[in-house]
Enzyme design. Structure first.
Site, PDB file in Angstrom:
ATOM      1  CG  HIS A 265     -22.906  33.367  39.002  1.00  0.00           C
ATOM      2  ND1 HIS A 265     -22.124  33.955  38.043  1.00  0.00           N
ATOM      3  CD2 HIS A 265     -21.957  32.459  39.739  1.00  0.00           C
ATOM      4  CE1 HIS A 265     -20.687  33.378  38.335  1.00  0.00           C
ATOM      5  NE2 HIS A 265     -20.756  32.729  39.291  1.00  0.00           N
ATOM      6  CG  ASP A 316     -20.666  28.982  47.023  1.00  0.00           C
ATOM      7  OD1 ASP A 316     -19.764  28.354  47.305  1.00  0.00           O
ATOM      8  OD2 ASP A 316     -20.279  30.229  46.479  1.00  0.00           O
TER       9      ASP A 316
HETATM   10  N1  COA Z   1     -30.812  36.395  47.477  1.00  0.00           N
HETATM   11  C1  COA Z   1     -31.516  37.610  47.321  1.00  0.00           C
HETATM   12  N2  COA Z   1     -31.623  38.659  46.365  1.00  0.00           N
HETATM   13  C2  COA Z   1     -30.526  38.418  45.542  1.00  0.00           C
HETATM   14  C3  COA Z   1     -29.633  37.504  45.596  1.00  0.00           C
HETATM   15  C4  COA Z   1     -29.739  36.512  46.596  1.00  0.00           C
HETATM   16  N3  COA Z   1     -28.795  35.528  46.508  1.00  0.00           N
HETATM   17  N4  COA Z   1     -28.663  37.928  44.637  1.00  0.00           N
HETATM   18  C5  COA Z   1     -29.025  39.202  44.135  1.00  0.00           C
HETATM   19  N5  COA Z   1     -30.123  39.431  44.494  1.00  0.00           N
HETATM   20  C6  COA Z   1     -30.667  40.779  44.203  1.00  0.00           C
HETATM   21  C7  COA Z   1     -30.292  41.871  44.977  1.00  0.00           C
HETATM   22  O1  COA Z   1     -30.726  42.297  46.029  1.00  0.00           O
HETATM   23  C8  COA Z   1     -30.618  42.789  43.837  1.00  0.00           C
HETATM   24  O2  COA Z   1     -31.926  43.173  43.996  1.00  0.00           O
HETATM   25  P1  COA Z   1     -32.194  44.737  43.915  1.00  0.00           P
HETATM   26  O3  COA Z   1     -31.991  45.151  42.580  1.00  0.00           O
HETATM   27  O4  COA Z   1     -34.036  44.819  44.086  1.00  0.00           O
HETATM   28  O5  COA Z   1     -31.586  45.510  44.756  1.00  0.00           O
HETATM   29  C9  COA Z   1     -30.469  42.115  42.610  1.00  0.00           C
HETATM   30  O6  COA Z   1     -30.626  40.552  42.729  1.00  0.00           O
HETATM   31  C10 COA Z   1     -28.890  42.373  41.882  1.00  0.00           C
HETATM   32  O7  COA Z   1     -28.018  42.002  42.714  1.00  0.00           O
HETATM   33  P2  COA Z   1     -26.626  42.267  42.595  1.00  0.00           P
HETATM   34  O8  COA Z   1     -26.040  42.306  44.055  1.00  0.00           O
HETATM   35  O9  COA Z   1     -26.460  43.781  42.122  1.00  0.00           O
HETATM   36  O10 COA Z   1     -26.019  41.334  41.838  1.00  0.00           O
HETATM   37  P3  COA Z   1     -24.589  41.112  41.535  1.00  0.00           P
HETATM   38  O11 COA Z   1     -24.384  40.372  40.378  1.00  0.00           O
HETATM   39  O12 COA Z   1     -23.629  42.007  42.262  1.00  0.00           O
HETATM   40  O13 COA Z   1     -24.435  39.654  42.783  1.00  0.00           O
HETATM   41  C11 COA Z   1     -23.916  37.771  43.900  1.00  0.00           C
HETATM   42  C12 COA Z   1     -24.066  38.527  42.612  1.00  0.00           C
HETATM   43  C13 COA Z   1     -23.195  36.456  43.679  1.00  0.00           C
HETATM   44  C14 COA Z   1     -23.073  38.541  44.817  1.00  0.00           C
HETATM   45  C15 COA Z   1     -25.246  37.712  44.516  1.00  0.00           C
HETATM   46  O14 COA Z   1     -26.061  36.948  43.682  1.00  0.00           O
HETATM   47  C16 COA Z   1     -25.392  37.028  45.713  1.00  0.00           C
HETATM   48  O15 COA Z   1     -25.297  38.019  46.889  1.00  0.00           O
HETATM   49  N6  COA Z   1     -25.619  35.828  46.062  1.00  0.00           N
HETATM   50  C17 COA Z   1     -25.661  35.269  47.420  1.00  0.00           C
HETATM   51  C18 COA Z   1     -24.038  35.012  47.943  1.00  0.00           C
HETATM   52  C19 COA Z   1     -23.418  33.923  47.091  1.00  0.00           C
HETATM   53  O16 COA Z   1     -24.368  32.833  47.018  1.00  0.00           O
HETATM   54  N7  COA Z   1     -22.469  34.090  46.524  1.00  0.00           N
HETATM   55  C20 COA Z   1     -21.722  32.976  46.039  1.00  0.00           C
HETATM   56  C21 COA Z   1     -21.442  33.453  44.369  1.00  0.00           C
HETATM   57  S1  COA Z   1     -20.723  32.113  43.502  1.00  0.00           S
END
Ligand code: COA
Length: 381
Positions: A265, A316
């Site tokens: 998140h 989710d």
């Molecule tokens: N599974 C695996 N790795 C994950 C992850 C996940 N669900 N969520 C984040 N990470 C990792 C990323 O790969 C990244 O790793 P790195 O630094 O080695 O590249 C790190 O954590 C940071 O990710 P980032 O995309 O910058 O975080 P964010 O704050 O932008 O993303 C989300 C937040 C929610 C988009 C992200 O956690 C995600 O994609 N989750 C899965 C989709 C989801 O469940 N969405 C619903 C949100 S309520």
């Protein structure tokens, strides 16, 4: 490429950028707290219906019993769709995604709403009630059309949440199912400045109409990094044959640099407070349907992701098995999320209109500068 000026460096993904004042909801990502209009989400999940939550989000206070009953019948009374919208649902190809259809249907609805272009506060509240009522009907009608079943009218004895379930499945939900559906919709109703709510506010800030803001918000929610995650969570759980396979399955995904849907998140650094309720109802409902293994697989995934990445499930993750156990097909999960979040989107759109300034940030230019324009003969040779 010109060297960018570091002082203009954008904040990637606008992380931690404060882009609006709001009194609608508050997320404390450090302590795992969520408030709607000052009330703790745990109190709301345990004690309020979705109808009461809509009232709270829109009016800033909880309704009296009389107000709740009136508000509920007003909303349920708006659940019918114009026949042209039902015809459009029939025209969509059977494999188009329900979120794509919902987005289109909201756009189409604007053409039949007598207040569509009227931006007075009174007209906006009339549209608000219609929209929060019509979104669930679009979802259930689409499902029934695609599964060859007759369309149903809402039952005036149910609120909008129970009606969504009743009209989708055609059978009245049990007391437990009604309670879970209310909780599910209360928990999804608002969440501060998430991507779709921000989208809605950006559109409202141009003084475009409410239907436009909602259509944009639906587009943002559809993405797998936002509301589209719940469907993918279910697909993953159904793809895992048993609890014993979970560890290797998750390790394989992480090795392949795949994201585990339903985890991570932007704001929470601890458990998302909504998880507690969804986890509990996932266990209860899965057990009641002889699908305890789906809950057990979910628990094992939670453990494996925590061990491997230190990440918590988000809203989710358990909403997937909860919706599945309520008999909602996975491709409709995000749309059901949207039916609930419509309440929050509208609250934010109205808040934006009430104290509006065009939302128009700026970008750092990283392209070329001072390119010499070629002679026209050369260009057209
Ligand atoms: N599974 C695996 N790795 C994950 C992850 C996940 N669900 N969520 C984040 N990470 C990792 C990323 O790969 C990244 O790793 P790195 O630094 O080695 O590249 C790190 O954590 C940071 O990710 P980032 O995309 O910058 O975080 P964010 O704050 O932008 O993303 C989300 C937040 C929610 C988009 C992200 O956690 C995600 O994609 N989750 C899965 C989709 C989801 O469940 N969405 C619903 C949100 S309520």
């Amino acid at each position: 490429m010109v060297q960018p000026h570091e002082e203009n460096a954008p904040t990637r993904g606008l992380e931690s950028v404060v882009a609006a004042d709001t009194s609608i909801s508050y997320v404390d990502g450090i302590h795992g707290r969520l408030l709607y209009q000052g009330y703790d989400i745990h109190d709301l999940a345990e004690n309020t219906s979705f109808t009461e939550t809509i009232f709270l989000l829109w009016r800033g206070r909880l309704p009296t019993q009389a107000e709740r009953d009136t508000f509920r019948s007003e909303i349920v009374g708006e659940m019918r769709l114009p026949s042209q919208v039902v015809e459009m649902l029939k025209l969509t190809p059977p494999n188009s995604h329900p979120m794509a259809v919902l987005r289109t249907a909201i756009s189409l609805l604007a053409n039949f709403d007598p207040d569509a272009e009227e931006l007075s506060t009174e007209a906006n509240w009339r549209k608000a009630k219609r929209l929060v009522a019509q979104v669930p009907t679009i979802i259930v009608d689409l499902h029934r059309i695609r599964s060859g079943q007759p369309l149903l009218s809402p039952d005036p004895n149910f609120g909008v949440a129970a009606n969504l379930l009743y009209m989708l499945r055609g059978t009245p939900p049990s007391d437990l199912e009604q309670k879970v559906m209310e909780v599910l919709m209360v928990l999804h109703a608002d969440h501060e400045l998430n991507a779709s709510t921000f989208t809605a506010r950006v559109i409202a800030s141009t003084l475009a109409d409410m239907h436009s803001a909602l259509a944009g918000a639906l587009g943002a929610l559809k993405g797998p990094l936002h509301g589209g995650a719940n469907q993918r969570v279910m697909e993953m759980i159904l793809d895992i044959p048993d609890v014993e396979t979970v560890q290797a399955y998750i390790a394989g995904m992480l090795e392949n640099k795949q994201r585990i849907m339903g985890f991570g998140h932007r704001v929470y650094r601890t458990e998302d407070p909504r998880t507690r309720h969804l986890r509990k109802y996932s266990e209860l409902l899965c057990a009641s349907r002889n699908e305890k293994h789906l809950y057990e697989i979910s628990r094992r995934i939670e453990q494996a992701v925590m061990e491997a990445k230190g990440m918590y499930p988000n809203v989710d993750f358990y909403s997937a098995t909860v919706q599945h156990a309520l008999g909602i097909p996975p491709e409709y999960f995000t749309a059901v999320f949207a039916a609930s979040r419509t309440a929050g989107w509208i609250a934010h759109i109205m808040e934006q209109y009430a104290d509006n300034r065009l939302i128009r940030p700026t970008s750092r230019y990283i392209g070329e500068m001072s390119r010499e324009f070629p002679p026209l003969e050369e260009l057209r040779a």
